[in-house]
Design a protein around this motif. Sequence first.
Motif, PDB file in Angstrom:
ATOM      1  N   GLU A  10     114.442 -13.107 -47.268  1.00  0.00           N
ATOM      2  CA  GLU A  10     113.898 -12.999 -45.937  1.00  0.00           C
ATOM      3  C   GLU A  10     114.596 -14.137 -44.978  1.00  0.00           C
ATOM      4  N   GLN A  11     114.938 -13.822 -43.910  1.00  0.00           N
ATOM      5  CA  GLN A  11     115.683 -14.528 -42.907  1.00  0.00           C
ATOM      6  C   GLN A  11     115.428 -14.460 -41.551  1.00  0.00           C
ATOM      7  N   GLY A  12     115.511 -15.649 -40.555  1.00  0.00           N
ATOM      8  CA  GLY A  12     115.702 -15.332 -39.329  1.00  0.00           C
ATOM      9  C   GLY A  12     117.090 -15.266 -38.824  1.00  0.00           C
ATOM     10  N   THR A  13     117.226 -14.652 -37.815  1.00  0.00           N
ATOM     11  CA  THR A  13     118.652 -14.770 -36.992  1.00  0.00           C
ATOM     12  C   THR A  13     118.510 -14.452 -35.670  1.00  0.00           C
ATOM     13  N   PHE A  14     119.453 -14.920 -34.764  1.00  0.00           N
ATOM     14  CA  PHE A  14     119.702 -14.555 -33.380  1.00  0.00           C
ATOM     15  C   PHE A  14     120.992 -14.950 -33.259  1.00  0.00           C
ATOM     16  N   PHE A  15     121.799 -14.171 -32.287  1.00  0.00           N
ATOM     17  CA  PHE A  15     123.076 -14.679 -31.587  1.00  0.00           C
ATOM     18  C   PHE A  15     122.789 -14.674 -30.342  1.00  0.00           C
ATOM     19  N   VAL A  16     124.152 -15.688 -29.771  1.00  0.00           N
ATOM     20  CA  VAL A  16     124.234 -15.970 -28.242  1.00  0.00           C
ATOM     21  C   VAL A  16     125.818 -16.050 -28.258  1.00  0.00           C
ATOM     22  N   ARG A  17     126.219 -15.786 -27.052  1.00  0.00           N
ATOM     23  CA  ARG A  17     127.859 -15.951 -26.840  1.00  0.00           C
ATOM     24  C   ARG A  17     128.072 -17.381 -26.268  1.00  0.00           C
ATOM     25  N   GLU A  18     129.175 -18.220 -26.563  1.00  0.00           N
ATOM     26  CA  GLU A  18     129.543 -19.193 -25.814  1.00  0.00           C
ATOM     27  C   GLU A  18     129.824 -18.659 -24.176  1.00  0.00           C
ATOM     28  N   PRO A  19     129.888 -19.327 -23.264  1.00  0.00           N
ATOM     29  CA  PRO A  19     129.759 -18.828 -21.937  1.00  0.00           C
ATOM     30  C   PRO A  19     131.356 -18.535 -21.512  1.00  0.00           C
ATOM     31  N   GLY A  20     132.279 -18.821 -22.163  1.00  0.00           N
ATOM     32  CA  GLY A  20     133.516 -18.658 -21.812  1.00  0.00           C
ATOM     33  C   GLY A  20     134.370 -17.628 -22.445  1.00  0.00           C
ATOM     34  N   GLY A  21     133.672 -16.487 -23.080  1.00  0.00           N
ATOM     35  CA  GLY A  21     134.401 -15.577 -23.779  1.00  0.00           C
ATOM     36  C   GLY A  21     133.523 -14.804 -24.618  1.00  0.00           C
ATOM     37  N   ASN A  22     134.433 -14.095 -25.571  1.00  0.00           N
ATOM     38  CA  ASN A  22     133.729 -13.155 -26.446  1.00  0.00           C
ATOM     39  C   ASN A  22     133.316 -13.772 -27.795  1.00  0.00           C
ATOM     40  N   THR A  23     133.331 -14.983 -28.084  1.00  0.00           N
ATOM     41  CA  THR A  23     132.746 -15.529 -29.301  1.00  0.00           C
ATOM     42  C   THR A  23     131.429 -15.647 -29.342  1.00  0.00           C
ATOM     43  N   ALA A  24     130.803 -15.126 -30.611  1.00  0.00           N
ATOM     44  CA  ALA A  24     129.384 -14.968 -30.615  1.00  0.00           C
ATOM     45  C   ALA A  24     129.203 -15.801 -31.618  1.00  0.00           C
ATOM     46  N   LEU A  25     127.860 -16.576 -31.435  1.00  0.00           N
ATOM     47  CA  LEU A  25     127.417 -17.581 -32.219  1.00  0.00           C
ATOM     48  C   LEU A  25     126.347 -17.247 -33.179  1.00  0.00           C
ATOM     49  N   GLU A  26     126.057 -17.043 -34.485  1.00  0.00           N
ATOM     50  CA  GLU A  26     124.821 -16.762 -35.056  1.00  0.00           C
ATOM     51  C   GLU A  26     124.151 -17.896 -35.460  1.00  0.00           C
ATOM     52  N   PHE A  27     122.872 -17.985 -35.439  1.00  0.00           N
ATOM     53  CA  PHE A  27     122.157 -18.975 -35.791  1.00  0.00           C
ATOM     54  C   PHE A  27     121.097 -18.329 -36.950  1.00  0.00           C
ATOM     55  N   LYS A  28     121.255 -18.897 -38.263  1.00  0.00           N
ATOM     56  CA  LYS A  28     120.395 -18.231 -39.277  1.00  0.00           C
ATOM     57  C   LYS A  28     119.440 -19.151 -39.840  1.00  0.00           C
ATOM     58  N   THR A  29     118.036 -18.604 -40.442  1.00  0.00           N
ATOM     59  CA  THR A  29     117.278 -19.469 -41.417  1.00  0.00           C
ATOM     60  C   THR A  29     116.780 -18.603 -42.393  1.00  0.00           C
ATOM     61  N   PHE A  30     116.507 -19.475 -43.693  1.00  0.00           N
ATOM     62  CA  PHE A  30     115.781 -18.729 -44.729  1.00  0.00           C
ATOM     63  C   PHE A  30     114.556 -19.388 -44.959  1.00  0.00           C
ATOM     64  N   ARG A  31     113.470 -18.204 -45.338  1.00  0.00           N
ATOM     65  CA  ARG A  31     112.178 -18.990 -45.992  1.00  0.00           C
ATOM     66  C   ARG A  31     112.591 -19.616 -46.991  1.00  0.00           C
ATOM     67  N   ASN A  32     113.349 -19.356 -47.909  1.00  0.00           N
ATOM     68  CA  ASN A  32     113.856 -19.936 -48.996  1.00  0.00           C
ATOM     69  C   ASN A  32     115.360 -20.127 -49.177  1.00  0.00           C
ATOM     70  N   PHE A  33     115.815 -21.294 -48.883  1.00  0.00           N
ATOM     71  CA  PHE A  33     117.330 -21.589 -49.124  1.00  0.00           C
ATOM     72  C   PHE A  33     118.107 -21.234 -50.380  1.00  0.00           C
ATOM     73  N   ASP A  34     117.021 -21.196 -51.465  1.00  0.00           N
ATOM     74  CA  ASP A  34     117.610 -20.771 -52.856  1.00  0.00           C
ATOM     75  C   ASP A  34     118.189 -19.258 -52.863  1.00  0.00           C
ATOM     76  N   GLN A  35     117.741 -18.427 -51.601  1.00  0.00           N
ATOM     77  CA  GLN A  35     118.008 -17.212 -51.536  1.00  0.00           C
ATOM     78  C   GLN A  35     119.398 -16.825 -50.558  1.00  0.00           C
ATOM     79  N   LEU A  36     120.052 -17.788 -50.254  1.00  0.00           N
ATOM     80  CA  LEU A  36     120.818 -17.830 -49.389  1.00  0.00           C
ATOM     81  C   LEU A  36     122.106 -16.683 -49.729  1.00  0.00           C
ATOM     82  N   PHE A  37     122.183 -16.581 -50.976  1.00  0.00           N
ATOM     83  CA  PHE A  37     123.067 -15.411 -51.421  1.00  0.00           C
ATOM     84  C   PHE A  37     122.387 -14.576 -52.676  1.00  0.00           C
ATOM     85  N   ALA A  38     121.293 -14.432 -52.240  1.00  0.00           N
ATOM     86  CA  ALA A  38     120.457 -13.517 -53.270  1.00  0.00           C
ATOM     87  C   ALA A  38     120.899 -11.974 -52.929  1.00  0.00           C
ATOM     88  N   LYS A  39     120.786 -11.132 -53.832  1.00  0.00           N
ATOM     89  CA  LYS A  39     121.104  -9.612 -53.683  1.00  0.00           C
ATOM     90  C   LYS A  39     119.911  -8.974 -53.546  1.00  0.00           C
TER      91      LYS A  39
END
Length: 137
Positions: free
Chosen positions: A108-137
């Motif tokens: 389970e994770q939260g996510t959102f994306f914003v773009r830096e104002p000078g172009g097409n580069t998107a930045l993603e900010f994520k969070t996990f309820r449980n960091f031990d599941q960062l790579f869970a399948k």
Amino acid sequence: MQPFHLAFPTADLAATRAFLTDMLGAGLGRESERWVDFDFFGHQITSHLVDDMDDAAKNPVDGKQIPAFHFGIVMQWDDWQALADKLDEKGVPFEVGPYIRFQGEVGEQGTFFVREPGGNTALEFKTFRNFDQLFAK
């Protein structure tokens, strides 16, 4: 932690510099007229001024159009929510607004994306309820 380095293009270096420092709290490193190094949560990112930007490709995920090229950081849940609230209050447009993926499931994770104002580069900010599941399948 081994810091990573990532470089990305921008069409407006001054706007990108202001956004990363003022909105996201990045520290400044070396800089010139055509590039700036930033301390992005302990990692080195560099924005390079370019004269020609192309639209970035997108990929459908969860019914949303996710920028295919993006990078970001995984944050603690409360810090993630505080940043989302700050950006919203400051009127920063979300490319993809904050939402929860895999709610009630492994990874389970939260996510959102914003773009830096000078172009097409998107930045993603994520969070996990449980960091031990960062790579869970």
